[in-house]
Design an enzyme around this catalytic site. Sequence first.
Site, short mmCIF file in Angstrom:
data_model
loop_
_atom_site.label_atom_id
_atom_site.label_comp_id
_atom_site.label_asym_id
_atom_site.label_seq_id
_atom_site.Cartn_x
_atom_site.Cartn_y
_atom_site.Cartn_z
CD GLU A 138 95.39 -6.79 -72.12
OE1 GLU A 138 96.10 -7.72 -72.54
OE2 GLU A 138 95.14 -5.77 -72.80
NE ARG B 93 92.98 8.19 -73.67
CZ ARG B 93 93.74 7.10 -73.77
NH1 ARG B 93 93.59 6.28 -74.78
NH2 ARG B 93 94.66 6.85 -72.87
CE LYS C 94 96.80 -1.02 -68.77
NZ LYS C 94 95.98 -2.24 -68.55
#
Length: 554
Positions: free
Chosen positions: A34, A260, A270
Site C-alpha cells: 500500500e 513475518r 508501518k
Amino acid sequence: MQKKYLKKNFLFKIINNDIKKNKIKKINTRFPPEPNGFLHIGHAKSIYLNFNIAKTYHGKCNLRFDDTNPKDEKKKFVHAIKKDIQWLGYLKNKKIFYASEYFKKMYKYAIKLIKKNLAYVDQLSKKEIKKYRGTLKKKGINSPYRNRSIKKNLTLFKKMKNRKFKSGEMCLRAKINMKSNNIVMRDPVLYRIKNISHYRTKKKWCIYPTYDFSQCLSDAIEKITYSLCSLEFLDNKELYTWILNNLNIKNQPKQYEFSRLNLEYTVLSKRKLKDLVKKKIVEGWNDPRMPTLSGLKRRGYTPQSIRNFCKKIGISKKNHLIELKLLEHCVRKDLNKISHRFMAVINPIKIIITNLCKNYNEEIIVNNHPLYSEHGKHKIYFNKTIYIDESDFKEKPTPTYKRLTINKEIRLRHAYIIKAIKIKKNFQGKIEKIFCTYDKNTLNKNPKNRKVTGVIHWISKKNSIPAKFRLFQPIFTIKNPNNEKKFLKYINKNSIKTKNGFIEKDLLNHKKIKFLQFEREGYFLVDKAETYKNKKITFNKTISLKDKKNFMKT
C-alpha cells in the site's frame, strides 16, 4: 536459486508438488504494497520470496500497488517503493499494476454479490458495526439493515457511488454469518464511502473497496497463481476464498501464509514507523536509524547484504525474533569485499614528531584493499604534525593497555614506529598535545630486538580535511519493542551521536569510491544530504568492524 534452498522452503515444496501433479503450468506471484509509507526490511523478505519464486519457475511477479484507501496514499510513496525495489535488484523494465485500475470491475463484482443476495448496504456506524460483530467469546448480532431487499440494496449502493451520502454514513457488507467462529466472516465490510480525492483516480470515485475485497479480485484479474502473505492474514483466507467462490471465478489463486519478519531493537509495523516520523523521533522515512530500505541504503547497507539476509532467515510458518547481529553480519561480509580502506580520526588528538623538521612531507603509497589489487592505490603523507584517536593514548595505562603511552613504542599504520616522550595539557588538565619521536628505519618493517605491541591509525594534519561522523545505535533500548503497547517509552535517546574529526585529503581524488572502511573505526558512507546541509563532508557509520556483544555500548 540453489537446490538446497528449494528443498528447505515449504512454499517451494508446495509449488513443486503442484507442477508434478499438473495442477499448474505457469507461476505468477505478486508483491502488493500500500503506498502509504516507505518499504522496510520486513517487506524485503516478501519481495525476495515472490520475485525469486517467479524467477526460479520462469514465471512473473507483479508489483501491484494496493491503492484502495485514498486517505494516506501518495505519489511520493509510489516513487519511493519503486525506487527501493529497483535498488534491491528487481523490477527491471516491468509493468507496474494498480488495484485502482480495477475499480470499475470491482464495482460490478459488488453488484453481482448484491443481486445474489450475498451483500447489503448497512447504515450502522463504524462503532456500532464493531459492537454488533461481537468477540471471540461472544457471537455477533445481525444488523437491523441486513434483510433489506435486493432492489433496495442496489438503489442504495448506486446512491453511495453517486455521492448521495457522507463519508462513513453507509457501507456495503458481505452477508455471511454473524455467528461464525471466525470474526472476519461476520459480515465483513466490502465497500466504504470516502469523499477524498485519490492520487490516481482523483474524484472519479467516492466509494472504495476494502483490502479483503480488492486483494482477491486483483489477484484473480491478474491471473496470480500463488497469493503469498504473512501469517496475520491467515484468518482472512476463508473470506478470500468465499468471495472468489461466490463470484464463480475460475482458476482461483491459492493463498499461503508465512511468518513475518521480527527484528531485534526495532519495530516493523508501518503504523509504528509512521509514529516515529510524525513525532519527529527520527528525521524522516529515510533516516539511517530506520529499518526502511531507503534508511538502510542511506546508512550504507548494500542490496546484496539485504538479499543475503533474506536468504539466511529463510521462510517458515513460525514467528520468531531475528537477531540484529545476523543482519549486521550480512552487511559486514559484503562491505569487507567492496570497501576501500582509508584512514579517519574521529576523536582527534595532536601528535608532534620532535625529530622531524617543520617542512618535512613524505609521500607513502598504500593499497586501497589488502586483498584486491584491482581496487587501486592512494597516497598518504607523513610529516611533523599528525592526529591520532584520543583513545590510542593513555597517560596512566592499565597493565593490559597495548597502545601509545609515555616511553612506549607503537606503530603507525602504513608508516613508522613512534615513541611518546612528553605531553602538554591545557588549563582544564586535558591533554592538548603529545610529543613523540619516530624511528626513520622502521617504514613498514619491524626493528630487531624490540617488541612493538600494536598498530594505530593516524592522519597528517597538513593533508587532512575536517569531516563529520554520525554514529548510530538501535532506536529502541529493548529487544522486542513490538510487544509493548507503549513502545515509544523505550526510545534510545542516544541512538545518534555526531563527532567532528578528520579524513585523508587524498580521498577527494577518489570521488567514484562509494563504500569505505575507515581502518579500525568501521564501515562508512557519505551522506550527501547532510554534507550539503552542513557544508562539511558528513559520513554515516554503517557498521563496526566486529560484532558488538552489547548494542547499547557501541
